[in-house]
Scaffold this motif. Sequence first.
Motif, PDB file in Angstrom:
ATOM      1  N   ALA A 167      38.191  38.984  30.560  1.00 54.99           N
ATOM      2  CA  ALA A 167      37.292  38.231  31.335  1.00 54.99           C
ATOM      3  C   ALA A 167      37.996  37.136  32.226  1.00 54.99           C
ATOM      4  N   GLN A 168      38.892  36.354  31.466  1.00 57.77           N
ATOM      5  CA  GLN A 168      39.688  35.580  32.243  1.00 57.77           C
ATOM      6  C   GLN A 168      40.307  36.237  33.548  1.00 57.77           C
ATOM      7  N   ASN A 169      41.008  37.259  33.225  1.00 56.71           N
ATOM      8  CA  ASN A 169      41.617  38.007  34.439  1.00 56.71           C
ATOM      9  C   ASN A 169      40.826  38.341  35.350  1.00 56.71           C
ATOM     10  N   GLN A 170      39.499  38.958  34.978  1.00 52.92           N
ATOM     11  CA  GLN A 170      38.696  39.404  36.090  1.00 52.92           C
ATOM     12  C   GLN A 170      37.942  38.161  36.700  1.00 52.92           C
ATOM     13  N   ALA A 171      37.866  37.039  36.300  1.00 53.12           N
ATOM     14  CA  ALA A 171      37.494  35.925  36.966  1.00 53.12           C
ATOM     15  C   ALA A 171      38.356  35.383  38.109  1.00 53.12           C
ATOM     16  N   GLU A 172      39.678  35.292  37.462  1.00 53.60           N
ATOM     17  CA  GLU A 172      40.737  34.754  38.384  1.00 53.60           C
ATOM     18  C   GLU A 172      40.901  35.893  39.688  1.00 53.60           C
ATOM     19  N   ALA A 173      40.621  37.048  39.477  1.00 52.41           N
ATOM     20  CA  ALA A 173      40.833  38.247  40.284  1.00 52.41           C
ATOM     21  C   ALA A 173      39.607  38.153  41.450  1.00 52.41           C
ATOM     22  N   GLN A 174      38.511  37.589  41.136  1.00 51.95           N
ATOM     23  CA  GLN A 174      37.255  37.437  41.904  1.00 51.95           C
ATOM     24  C   GLN A 174      37.589  36.339  42.664  1.00 51.95           C
ATOM     25  N   LYS A 175      38.212  35.272  42.519  1.00 51.75           N
ATOM     26  CA  LYS A 175      38.444  34.311  43.230  1.00 51.75           C
ATOM     27  C   LYS A 175      38.929  34.259  44.602  1.00 51.75           C
TER      28      LYS A 175
END
Length: 112
Positions: free
Chosen positions: A104-112
């Motif tokens: 979830a953290q990696n996905q959130a970072e990728a969406q930034k």
Amino acid sequence: GVACCAPVLDDRVTMDFFKGGAAPPEPSGPSALDVAKTDAWQFQDEFQRLSLSCFKKCVSAQKHPYTEADLSLGEMQCVDRCVAKYVQTKKELLETHNRVYTAAQNQAEAQK
């Protein structure tokens, strides 16, 4: 001599403090003591849950009111298996939680 062992302080913060200015900033987040207290409480809570769960499952109702001082061989084996399963389940849950959280953290970072 003394300077070698004295803590290094930012002169501006120190001077502002002594002139009546703002105090040095407090460290953010919980203190090490607070973290240790929380860890101890969580460990105690988890141990109590484990104890109650395995006791209810493994200790024979016929032993109440504890007429025997020791557990039977079957009860000891049951407790051993119960504790092992409980610890293994907690480990797997924690690993799964960490995997999901990291994804979830990696996905959130990728969406930034």
